[in-house]
Design an enzyme around this catalytic site. Structure first.
Site, PDB file in Angstrom:
ATOM      1  N   ARG A   1      -8.472  -1.365  29.382  1.00  0.00           N
ATOM      2  CA  ARG A   1      -7.057  -1.496  29.693  1.00  0.00           C
ATOM      3  C   ARG A   1      -6.469  -0.639  28.933  1.00  0.00           C
ATOM      4  O   ARG A   1      -5.300   0.003  29.243  1.00  0.00           O
ATOM      5  CB  ARG A   1      -6.474  -3.328  29.441  1.00  0.00           C
ATOM      6  CG  ARG A   1      -7.250  -3.981  30.584  1.00  0.00           C
ATOM      7  CD  ARG A   1      -6.561  -5.490  30.129  1.00  0.00           C
ATOM      8  NE  ARG A   1      -5.160  -5.484  30.465  1.00  0.00           N
ATOM      9  CZ  ARG A   1      -4.324  -6.525  29.959  1.00  0.00           C
ATOM     10  NH1 ARG A   1      -4.679  -7.377  29.156  1.00  0.00           N
ATOM     11  NH2 ARG A   1      -3.094  -6.400  30.458  1.00  0.00           N
TER      12      ARG A   1
ATOM     13  N   LYS B   1       7.652 -11.092  34.477  1.00  0.00           N
ATOM     14  CA  LYS B   1       8.412  -9.661  34.357  1.00  0.00           C
ATOM     15  C   LYS B   1       8.063  -8.777  35.676  1.00  0.00           C
ATOM     16  O   LYS B   1       8.804  -7.875  36.274  1.00  0.00           O
ATOM     17  CB  LYS B   1       8.269  -9.204  33.080  1.00  0.00           C
ATOM     18  CG  LYS B   1       9.006  -9.802  31.899  1.00  0.00           C
ATOM     19  CD  LYS B   1       8.807  -9.020  30.711  1.00  0.00           C
ATOM     20  CE  LYS B   1       9.551  -9.890  29.689  1.00  0.00           C
ATOM     21  NZ  LYS B   1       9.636  -9.158  28.210  1.00  0.00           N
TER      22      LYS B   1
ATOM     23  N   ASP C   1      13.844  -4.265  27.237  1.00  0.00           N
ATOM     24  CA  ASP C   1      12.922  -4.226  26.008  1.00  0.00           C
ATOM     25  C   ASP C   1      12.652  -3.115  25.358  1.00  0.00           C
ATOM     26  O   ASP C   1      12.470  -2.789  24.267  1.00  0.00           O
ATOM     27  CB  ASP C   1      11.580  -4.728  26.476  1.00  0.00           C
ATOM     28  CG  ASP C   1      11.642  -6.294  26.880  1.00  0.00           C
ATOM     29  OD1 ASP C   1      12.371  -6.959  26.283  1.00  0.00           O
ATOM     30  OD2 ASP C   1      10.925  -6.832  27.803  1.00  0.00           O
TER      31      ASP C   1
END
Length: 272
Positions: free
Chosen positions: A161, A75, A111
């Protein structure tokens, strides 16, 4: 909706991934193509390793492809190869739909709007907890904030993250699974303590009652432990197959110009 479609003989579509043999997209998209009368169109799996992605995708238009869906692990590469990026795909940093037109490659991300379309209520003014910090989590956080969610918290096993993604997109890093209106699992695992020898998610089965709706992006032959836990406790559920249908329907409309036959696609994908 998108202008008059051109029903050319042998127009090709596909899904690009590595691996991609598990994908339900061909069954779903071919059923949709048949339903709207595009008998000359075909949708197929395209297993492409990362090192061949750019070269292979660059040649697809010449091989008769109108567009492709893109799944793991491509992606980010799909966004990079595009000559034209929608603001949505650019903001998310990933693309799952490529359209080949006039020598150009246009990248979009369905998405994000697919998630919002699948929810049983509007996210506007709601709170959400997103589990994970990968590409699908980025799409979920962006989508919910774009739909005016009041607060989108982000949990990841690697807290750095979660903090980095939250700072970039506007979410709030979280170190635990506090109650919220919506729980969105963007990790590849569920409530299965046997997975990799550790408990992958920061909640137990009974904790799902702290959420009005549970969303799990994973789809498989059987329901995930997270979805099973939510259904058993009468919590509303959106599973991975319904999300596949919703994002696939938006891609279908981009590819063909036809309104997507949602129920046909849902049946073909085995969504509930």
């Amino acid at each position: 909706m998108h202008g008059s479609p051109v029903d050319r003989p042998r127009t090709r579509l596909g899904v690009v991934g590595w691996p991609v043999a598990h994908s339900l997209s061909p069954a779903m998209q071919n059923a949709a193509l048949e339903s709207v009368g595009l008998s000359g169109w075909r949708y197929q799996r395209l297993p492409i390793p990362p090192e061949l992605f750019a070269e292979t995708v660059g040649a697809l238009a010449g091989a008769g492809f109108r567009g492709v869906n893109v799944t793991i692990p491509h992606k980010h590469a799909a966004l990079a190869i595009a000559t034209n990026q929608t603001p949505r795909a650019r903001a998310i940093g990933a693309a799952n739909t490529l359209i080949f037109e006039g020598g150009q490659i246009r990248a979009d991300n369905t998405d994000a709007p697919g998630l919002v379309a699948a929810l049983p209520f509007s996210p506007a003014g709601k709170t959400a907890l997103v589990l994970g910090a990968g590409g699908s989590a980025r799409a979920a956080v962006w989508a919910l904030l774009d739909a005016q969610a009041r607060d989108v918290r982000v949990w990841n096993r690697t807290s750095e993250r979660a903090r980095a993604m939250s700072a970039e997109l506007g979410g709030t890093p979280a170190d635990r699974a506090d109650p919220a209106d919506l729980l969105v699992n963007c990790t590849s695992v569920g409530l299965d303590p046997a997975q990799d020898g550790f408990k992958p998610l920061p909640l137990d089965a009974d904790d799902v009652t702290s959420y009005e709706c549970v969303v799990d992006l994973v789809y498989s032959a059987t329901e995930t432990p997270l979805v099973q836990a939510a259904r058993a406790r009468s919590v509303r559920v959106v599973d991975g197959r319904e999300l596949l249908v919703r994002q696939g329907a938006l891609s279908f409309e981009m590819f063909t110009g036809h309104a997507a036959p949602i129920e046909v696609m849902r049946r073909a994908a085995g969504a509930r």
